[in-house]
Design an enzyme around this catalytic site. Structure first.
Site, PDB file in Angstrom:
ATOM      1  N   THR A  80       0.830  -1.197   0.000  1.00 23.02           N
ATOM      2  CA  THR A  80       0.000   0.000   0.000  1.00 23.02           C
ATOM      3  C   THR A  80       0.864   1.247   0.000  1.00 23.02           C
ATOM      4  OG1 THR A  80      -1.820   1.158   1.107  1.00 23.02           O
ATOM      5  CG2 THR A  80      -0.202   0.058   2.521  1.00 23.02           C
ATOM      6  N   ARG A  81       0.318   2.333  -0.578  1.00 24.65           N
ATOM      7  CA  ARG A  81       0.934   3.652  -0.461  1.00 24.65           C
ATOM      8  C   ARG A  81      -0.093   4.640   0.084  1.00 24.65           C
ATOM      9  NH1 ARG A  81      -0.093   3.971  -6.432  1.00 24.65           N
ATOM     10  NH2 ARG A  81      -1.123   5.960  -6.877  1.00 24.65           N
TER      11      ARG A  81
ATOM     12  N   HIS B  96      -8.518   2.457   4.515  1.00 24.38           N
ATOM     13  CA  HIS B  96      -9.946   2.653   4.730  1.00 24.38           C
ATOM     14  C   HIS B  96     -10.569   1.287   4.992  1.00 24.38           C
ATOM     15  CE1 HIS B  96     -10.230   1.394   0.547  1.00 24.38           C
ATOM     16  NE2 HIS B  96      -9.593   2.470   0.139  1.00 24.38           N
TER      17      HIS B  96
ATOM     18  N   HIS C 107     -10.081  -1.614   2.513  1.00 26.02           N
ATOM     19  CA  HIS C 107      -8.770  -2.265   2.631  1.00 26.02           C
ATOM     20  C   HIS C 107      -8.794  -3.306   3.752  1.00 26.02           C
ATOM     21  CE1 HIS C 107      -6.491   1.419   0.817  1.00 26.02           C
ATOM     22  NE2 HIS C 107      -6.681   0.497  -0.101  1.00 26.02           N
TER      23      HIS C 107
ATOM     24  N   ARG D 269      -6.712  -3.520  -7.636  1.00 24.40           N
ATOM     25  CA  ARG D 269      -7.203  -2.838  -8.833  1.00 24.40           C
ATOM     26  C   ARG D 269      -6.296  -1.649  -9.103  1.00 24.40           C
ATOM     27  NH1 ARG D 269     -10.536   1.383 -10.215  1.00 24.40           N
ATOM     28  NH2 ARG D 269     -12.052   1.016 -11.893  1.00 24.40           N
TER      29      ARG D 269
END
Length: 375
Positions: free
Chosen positions: A185-186, A190, A193, A279
Site C-alpha cells: 500500500t501507499r 480505509h 482495505h 485494482r
C-alpha cells in the site's frame, strides 16, 4: 513454508571495510535506501546496479538476461565526468548527505535511450507520467557493478518497523506460518482495505502488511501519516499473532503492471507465499487499465509467489455491509465505492469520513496532521 528467495538465495552485501580516502559519488537518500535493499536481499538476486545487457533485457522482456523475472531496473546515473573518474578508479565510495556508506566496484559504464526505455517500462512516453519524467531527468551515463554496504542507515521514527528478509522469514517460521499473504500500500487504510485484508486472513496463516515508505508524488499521503494510520489499525483491529507490520523503504515508480511484478518479487524475498494484487496496482492517472496488473501475471507463471486477485470491495447501502460483485446482487445505485483518491479528496476538503468508510481512530489521526499530503 516460505518460498526460496528470488533466484534461489538471499543476497547479503555488507562489509566492514574502511572507506577513508576513497573518492565518492554522492547519491540521494532514496537511492541509499535502495542500495541497502540490495545489500540485505530485498532485491535478491541483484548484487548491485544492473549492467547494460541486464538493463536492455529488463526493459524489453521483463526479465534479467538469465531469464529470471525482473521488471524494474535498479540503476545509478552519473554525468560524463563522474563516469570517467569512476571507471579510471575501478572502485568508488557511495555517499549520501556527505556520509560515505558503501562501495561500488565498476564493471561497466553505458548509455541508454531514455525515451525508449521509459516507454518500455511505463507503457508511455508522456512527460506528465512521474516515471517518465524521472527517466528523462536522469544523467547521461549509467554505472553497472556490485555494491558493498559498510554503514547502514540510522534508525528513525519512519524506520522503526523496517526488517530485513532474513528477519521476516525467521519471524514467520517462529510463528509457524505455512502461508503468508503480502499486502502493498501507499495509502492510509480505509475500511474496504481492512475487509480485503481480513478476507485474505480467512484463507492464509498470516498477513504481511507492508506499506511503502519513500518518495511519492504530489498529493499522496505523507509517510508519517501512512505509518501512524496502519499502526493504529493493526493495534485496534487485528489479531496480534496473525498480522505482521513491516515497512518497505523504496520509492513508488508508478509503473503499473511492471511494478506489480516488482512488488511481488520483493514480498517473495520477505518470505510471503501469496501477494494481493489490487485494482490499478501501482497505477497513476489513467495510464493503465484497472486490471492490467492482473493480466501481466499470466506471463510470469514461474514467479512462484501466487498472486491473489480479489474483486473490489464496496459498501452496499442495501446489504448494510461491505460486499463485492461475487456476493452482492445490488446495483451501482446503492454502492459506495472507496478508493485512496476518494479518501484524499475527502480529507483535503476537511470532511471526516464516516465510520463505515474509515475507522474513527484513523480519521481523527489523519485530521490531526496539519498537512497530511506530499506538497
Amino acid at each position: 513454508m516460505a518460498l526460496q528467495p528470488h533466484g534461489g538465495r538471499l543476497v547479503s552485501r555488507f562489509s566492514g571495510s574502511s572507506l577513508d580516502g576513497m573518492a565518492a559519488i554522492e547519491v540521494s537518500n532514496d537511492l541509499r535506501s535502495d542500495i541497502e535493499n540490495i545489500a540485505d536481499g530485498v532485491f535478491s538476486p541483484l548484487e548491485g546496479f544492473v549492467g547494460k545487457e541486464d538493463f536492455e533485457s529488463i526493459v524489453k522482456t521483463g526479465r534479467l538476461k538469465s531469464g529470471l523475472a525482473w521488471t524494474v531496473p535498479i540503476v545509478l546515473d552519473v554525468d560524463e565526468q563522474t563516469a570517467a573518474k569512476a571507471k579510471a578508479a575501478g572502485e568508488v565510495a557511495l555517499a549520501a548527505a556527505g556520509e560515505k556508506f558503501a562501495t561500488l566496484k565498476i564493471d561497466e559504464v553505458y548509455f541508454i535511450d531514455k525515451l525508449q526505455s521509459a516507454k518500455l517500462i511505463y507503457g508511455t512516453d508522456d512527460a506528465k507520467h512521474p516515471g517518465v519524467a524521472k527517466t528523462a531527468a536522469m544523467k547521461d551515463r549509467l554505472l553497472g557493478g556490485k555494491i558493498q554496504v559498510s554503514k547502514k542507515i540510522a534508525q528513525s521514527p519512519l524506520r522503526k518497523y523496517r526488517k530485513t528478509p532474513a528477519e521476516t522469514r525467521a519471524e514467520m517460521a517462529q510463528r509457524g506460518w505455512k502461508t503468508t499473504v503480502g499486502f502493498q500500500t501507499r495509502n492510509v487504510p480505509h475500511v474496504a482495505h481492512e475487509m480485503l485484508q481480513k478476507a485474505a486472513l480467512n484463507l492464509y496463516d498470516g498477513l504481511f502488511v507492508n506499506p511503502l515508505i519513500g518518495k511519492k508524488k504530489q498529493g499522496d499521503f505523507k509517510d508519517e501519516v501512512i505509518l501512524s494510520a496502519y499502526e493504529t489499525l493493526i493495534d485496534n483491529y487485528y489479531p496480534k499473532d496473525r498480522a505482521m507490520f513491516v515497512t518497505l523503504h523504496t520509492e513508488m515508480r508508478y509503473a503499473g503492471p511492471k511494478e506489480a511484478i516488482h512488488h511481488a518479487i520483493m514480498r517473495k524475498n520477505f518470505g510471503c507465499t501469496h501477494f494481493i494484487v489490487g485494482r490499478d496496482h501501482a497505477g497513476v492517472g489513467t495510464y493503465y487499465h484497472p486490471f492490467a496488473a492482473h493480466e501481466i501475471f499470466k506471463g510470469y507463471a514461474d514467479l512462484e509467489i501466487q498472486p491473489v486477485f480479489f474483486p473490489a470491495f464496496y459498501y452496499c447501502k442495501k446489504c448494510l455491509s461491505y460486499a463485492n460483485e461475487r456476493n452482492c446482487p445490488h446495483g451501482p445505485e446503492v454502492r459506495e465505492e472507496l478508493s485512496g483518491t476518494k479518501m484524499r479528496r475527502m480529507v483535503s476538503s476537511g470532511e471526516i469520513p464516516a465510520e463505515h468508510l474509515m475507522r474513527p481512530e484513523i480519521a481523527k489521526l489523519i485530521v490531526s496532521f496539519k498537512e497530511p499530503f506530499v506538497p
